[in-house]
Design a protein around this motif. Sequence first.
Motif, PDB file in Angstrom:
ATOM      1  N   LEU A  39     -18.551  84.929  52.601  1.00 25.71           N
ATOM      2  CA  LEU A  39     -18.359  86.109  53.456  1.00 25.71           C
ATOM      3  C   LEU A  39     -19.354  86.103  54.614  1.00 25.71           C
ATOM      4  CD1 LEU A  39     -17.891  89.102  50.994  1.00 25.71           C
ATOM      5  CD2 LEU A  39     -16.179  88.119  52.545  1.00 25.71           C
ATOM      6  N   ALA A  40     -18.835  86.278  55.824  1.00 25.86           N
ATOM      7  CA  ALA A  40     -19.719  86.322  56.992  1.00 25.86           C
ATOM      8  C   ALA A  40     -20.132  87.759  57.309  1.00 25.86           C
ATOM      9  CB  ALA A  40     -19.014  85.695  58.197  1.00 25.86           C
ATOM     10  N   GLU A  41     -19.392  88.704  56.742  1.00 23.93           N
ATOM     11  CA  GLU A  41     -19.709  90.128  56.946  1.00 23.93           C
ATOM     12  C   GLU A  41     -19.633  90.830  55.602  1.00 23.93           C
ATOM     13  OE1 GLU A  41     -16.785  91.753  59.571  1.00 23.93           O
ATOM     14  OE2 GLU A  41     -17.589  90.704  61.332  1.00 23.93           O
ATOM     15  N   PRO A  42     -20.404  91.909  55.420  1.00 29.90           N
ATOM     16  CA  PRO A  42     -20.256  92.644  54.156  1.00 29.90           C
ATOM     17  C   PRO A  42     -18.882  93.295  54.074  1.00 29.90           C
ATOM     18  CG  PRO A  42     -21.796  93.770  55.637  1.00 29.90           C
ATOM     19  CD  PRO A  42     -21.385  92.513  56.328  1.00 29.90           C
ATOM     20  N   VAL A  43     -18.423  93.508  52.867  1.00 35.66           N
ATOM     21  CA  VAL A  43     -17.157  94.236  52.665  1.00 35.66           C
ATOM     22  C   VAL A  43     -17.517  95.643  52.193  1.00 35.66           C
ATOM     23  CG1 VAL A  43     -15.058  94.384  51.287  1.00 35.66           C
ATOM     24  CG2 VAL A  43     -15.872  92.153  52.084  1.00 35.66           C
ATOM     25  N   VAL A  44     -17.099  96.632  52.971  1.00 30.96           N
ATOM     26  CA  VAL A  44     -17.319  98.029  52.588  1.00 30.96           C
ATOM     27  C   VAL A  44     -16.046  98.541  51.927  1.00 30.96           C
ATOM     28  CG1 VAL A  44     -17.804 100.350  53.455  1.00 30.96           C
ATOM     29  CG2 VAL A  44     -18.991  98.377  54.439  1.00 30.96           C
ATOM     30  N   ALA A  45     -16.205  99.129  50.746  1.00 33.80           N
ATOM     31  CA  ALA A  45     -15.027  99.615  50.001  1.00 33.80           C
ATOM     32  C   ALA A  45     -14.421 100.812  50.721  1.00 33.80           C
ATOM     33  CB  ALA A  45     -15.437  99.997  48.591  1.00 33.80           C
ATOM     34  N   GLN A  46     -13.144 100.720  50.994  1.00 32.59           N
ATOM     35  CA  GLN A  46     -12.442 101.851  51.625  1.00 32.59           C
ATOM     36  C   GLN A  46     -11.932 102.822  50.561  1.00 32.59           C
ATOM     37  OE1 GLN A  46     -12.482 102.177  54.970  1.00 32.59           O
ATOM     38  NE2 GLN A  46     -13.708 100.295  54.910  1.00 32.59           N
ATOM     39  N   GLU A  47     -11.953 102.362  49.321  1.00 32.28           N
ATOM     40  CA  GLU A  47     -11.465 103.189  48.203  1.00 32.28           C
ATOM     41  C   GLU A  47     -12.454 103.067  47.056  1.00 32.28           C
ATOM     42  OE1 GLU A  47      -7.691 101.621  47.040  1.00 32.28           O
ATOM     43  OE2 GLU A  47      -6.945 101.658  49.100  1.00 32.28           O
ATOM     44  N   SER A  48     -12.351 103.998  46.112  1.00 32.36           N
ATOM     45  CA  SER A  48     -13.150 103.886  44.889  1.00 32.36           C
ATOM     46  C   SER A  48     -12.384 103.078  43.858  1.00 32.36           C
ATOM     47  CB  SER A  48     -13.441 105.271  44.314  1.00 32.36           C
ATOM     48  OG  SER A  48     -14.356 105.953  45.134  1.00 32.36           O
ATOM     49  N   LEU A  49     -13.121 102.486  42.953  1.00 34.18           N
ATOM     50  CA  LEU A  49     -12.506 101.799  41.802  1.00 34.18           C
ATOM     51  C   LEU A  49     -13.154 102.315  40.528  1.00 34.18           C
ATOM     52  CD1 LEU A  49     -12.217  98.018  42.727  1.00 34.18           C
ATOM     53  CD2 LEU A  49     -10.392  99.714  42.641  1.00 34.18           C
ATOM     54  N   PRO A  50     -12.421 102.775  39.537  1.00 38.64           N
ATOM     55  CA  PRO A  50     -11.001 103.059  39.665  1.00 38.64           C
ATOM     56  C   PRO A  50     -10.780 104.207  40.650  1.00 38.64           C
ATOM     57  CG  PRO A  50     -11.813 103.743  37.508  1.00 38.64           C
ATOM     58  CD  PRO A  50     -12.955 103.104  38.214  1.00 38.64           C
ATOM     59  N   SER A  51      -9.544 104.292  41.129  1.00 36.83           N
ATOM     60  CA  SER A  51      -9.282 105.314  42.151  1.00 36.83           C
ATOM     61  C   SER A  51      -8.960 106.662  41.510  1.00 36.83           C
ATOM     62  CB  SER A  51      -8.150 104.864  43.065  1.00 36.83           C
ATOM     63  OG  SER A  51      -7.003 104.571  42.312  1.00 36.83           O
ATOM     64  N   PHE A  52      -8.720 106.695  40.196  1.00 36.79           N
ATOM     65  CA  PHE A  52      -8.491 107.973  39.487  1.00 36.79           C
ATOM     66  C   PHE A  52      -9.055 107.844  38.080  1.00 36.79           C
ATOM     67  CE2 PHE A  52      -4.742 105.245  39.274  1.00 36.79           C
ATOM     68  CZ  PHE A  52      -4.507 105.143  37.903  1.00 36.79           C
ATOM     69  N   ASP A  53      -9.385 108.995  37.484  1.00 31.61           N
ATOM     70  CA  ASP A  53      -9.867 108.988  36.091  1.00 31.61           C
ATOM     71  C   ASP A  53      -8.734 108.457  35.213  1.00 31.61           C
ATOM     72  OD1 ASP A  53     -12.076 110.270  37.098  1.00 31.61           O
ATOM     73  OD2 ASP A  53     -11.608 112.231  36.225  1.00 31.61           O
ATOM     74  N   ASN A  54      -9.053 107.524  34.312  1.00 29.66           N
ATOM     75  CA  ASN A  54      -7.982 106.985  33.459  1.00 29.66           C
ATOM     76  C   ASN A  54      -8.520 106.635  32.088  1.00 29.66           C
ATOM     77  OD1 ASN A  54      -8.251 103.752  33.380  1.00 29.66           O
ATOM     78  ND2 ASN A  54      -8.954 104.527  35.350  1.00 29.66           N
ATOM     79  N   SER A  55      -7.583 106.374  31.189  1.00 31.64           N
ATOM     80  CA  SER A  55      -7.961 106.148  29.797  1.00 31.64           C
ATOM     81  C   SER A  55      -8.388 104.703  29.562  1.00 31.64           C
ATOM     82  CB  SER A  55      -6.778 106.473  28.877  1.00 31.64           C
ATOM     83  OG  SER A  55      -7.134 106.177  27.547  1.00 31.64           O
ATOM     84  N   ALA A  56      -9.429 104.533  28.759  1.00 30.58           N
ATOM     85  CA  ALA A  56      -9.892 103.197  28.396  1.00 30.58           C
ATOM     86  C   ALA A  56      -9.255 102.711  27.103  1.00 30.58           C
ATOM     87  CB  ALA A  56     -11.418 103.194  28.249  1.00 30.58           C
ATOM     88  N   MET A  57      -8.467 103.569  26.459  1.00 28.76           N
ATOM     89  CA  MET A  57      -7.869 103.222  25.157  1.00 28.76           C
ATOM     90  C   MET A  57      -6.462 103.765  25.068  1.00 28.76           C
ATOM     91  SD  MET A  57     -10.068 101.592  23.241  1.00 28.76           S
ATOM     92  CE  MET A  57     -10.783 101.875  21.628  1.00 28.76           C
ATOM     93  N   ASP A  58      -5.663 103.125  24.224  1.00 26.19           N
ATOM     94  CA  ASP A  58      -4.394 103.745  23.817  1.00 26.19           C
ATOM     95  C   ASP A  58      -4.765 104.847  22.815  1.00 26.19           C
ATOM     96  OD1 ASP A  58      -2.893 101.818  25.264  1.00 26.19           O
ATOM     97  OD2 ASP A  58      -3.096 100.408  23.596  1.00 26.19           O
ATOM     98  N   GLY A  59      -4.295 106.069  23.027  1.00 27.03           N
ATOM     99  CA  GLY A  59      -4.680 107.165  22.127  1.00 27.03           C
ATOM    100  C   GLY A  59      -4.131 108.489  22.606  1.00 27.03           C
ATOM    101  N   TYR A  60      -4.980 109.511  22.579  1.00 28.39           N
ATOM    102  CA  TYR A  60      -4.541 110.870  22.930  1.00 28.39           C
ATOM    103  C   TYR A  60      -5.590 111.504  23.842  1.00 28.39           C
ATOM    104  CZ  TYR A  60      -1.221 110.087  19.232  1.00 28.39           C
ATOM    105  OH  TYR A  60      -0.219 109.548  18.480  1.00 28.39           O
ATOM    106  N   ALA A  61      -5.079 112.069  24.948  1.00 24.96           N
ATOM    107  CA  ALA A  61      -5.956 112.825  25.840  1.00 24.96           C
ATOM    108  C   ALA A  61      -6.059 114.247  25.280  1.00 24.96           C
ATOM    109  CB  ALA A  61      -5.366 112.851  27.248  1.00 24.96           C
TER     110      ALA A  61
END
Length: 405
Positions: A39-61
């Motif tokens: 990379l010749a220039e830094p990469v600035v994130a235009q979005e967050s990762l993850p972009s929304f709250d999500n589940s880390a497991m199969d289960g029940y919210a």
Amino acid sequence: MSSPSPLSPVSEHQQRITDLVGLLPPTTVPLAEAVGLVLAEPVVAQESLPSFDNSAMDGYAVRAADIAGASPESPVVLPVVADIPAGSPVGDLSPGTAHRIMTGAPLPRGADAVVEVEATDSGTDAVAITAARDAGSFIRCAGVDVTAGATALPAGVLIGPGQVGLLAALGMHDVVAHPRPRVLVCSTGSELAEDPVPGSGQIRDSNSAMLAAAVEDAGGVALRRLWVADDVPRFLETLDAELHAGVDLLLTSGGVSAGAYEVVKDALGPRGVEFTKVAMQPGMPQGSGRYADTPVVCLPGNPVSSLVSFEVFVRPALRASYGHPRPHRPVLRAELPVPVTSPPGKRQFRRGRLDRATGTVEPWGPAGSGFLGWLAGADCLIDIPADVTELAEGDQVDVWDLSGG
Ligand SMILES: Nc1nc2c(c(=O)[nH]1)N[C@H]1C(S)=C(S)[C@@H](COP(=O)(O)OP(=O)(O)OC[C@H]3O[C@@H](n4cnc5c(N)ncnc54)[C@H](O)[C@@H]3O)O[C@H]1N2
Ligand code: MOO
């Protein structure tokens, strides 16, 4: 009689070639072609990762407060009012209910925990939950990995599969990087056969195939493999036809020593390319400079000299030209199981075989520069300093690991 000019130290010639090739100006490169570049220039994130709250497991919210005190002896039973496969839009969870949720699916508003399916009876209409979970359990919060506006990757990073993955996740289709150096590879010599079966006194051109492979292995692009006879006007005509703005380096082999037909030296010597003797073995005769504004490196024709010279001078320069953070091969220390001699006043690069288990390095084949069979069996270069002429069994030496980069 004039005294012979002193030999150039290896380090001096290395620097000369690196300066000659230089750092290529950055350009925009499609992400699909960026692996191996820097990379010749830094990469600035235009979005967050993850972009929304999500589940880390199969289960029940759920709401953590609703299942406080749940245990195998006294499970908490909640109605399952929604099913959330990955890819669903964000929903809303009412207190006292559960949504069945899959890994990666968006956490509904109102939920603050996920209970993994293993801590339930897997119910679909109602679920019996047998363990309490703290608020935040098994939730991957928006921005926990990468925050929008932050530097996702700094300049100077070597782009590998992980970096490509991150950039793809951030929706980037191209990057600003130093391009791969484009190298025109040219063998010279009237002994090189054009026909597949060489005639009397002829040989096959192995250097151009070998050097093109070395260019690609160093991260460059081998543009073409040319072969030119020992004929100065034809050699210059060929270069004039082939050299254009898209060539970052012309790499020749052969025709640089002291014979009567040294086409490279005879053609380019009077045109500004400097021919020197470097204090090394193999690879003593070398040339470098510019022709038609293109950087030119002239390697000796002996195949072992050619490839060793490429390793010592050209590979680091090519890697530096696209900003590689490690232009040089890794250097290790290893013990010699046999004595070795080396010519006075020359840094010797003997082909070797490294035994990592015992930490020893065995010289592989004789020191001569025509032994391609031995070269192909070696995996390292033993680097013997110019002021050392004898090494004993058990001595430690520097070893360039040719399998590393
Ligand atoms: N009187 C002297 N003779 C030589 C000297 C010297 O200082 N004084 N230096 C020797 C050293 S060291 C080397 S290295 C070679 C370098 O010679 P050139 O770069 O001029 O190369 P050629 O003479 O054209 O070829 C040498 C050798 O390599 C074979 N060769 C050349 N090109 C290819 C190719 N593309 N594929 C396979 N093999 C190739 C060629 O047939 C010769 O056998 O000079 C010493 N002589
Ligand atoms: O210095 Mo030459 O490159 O060994 O035969």
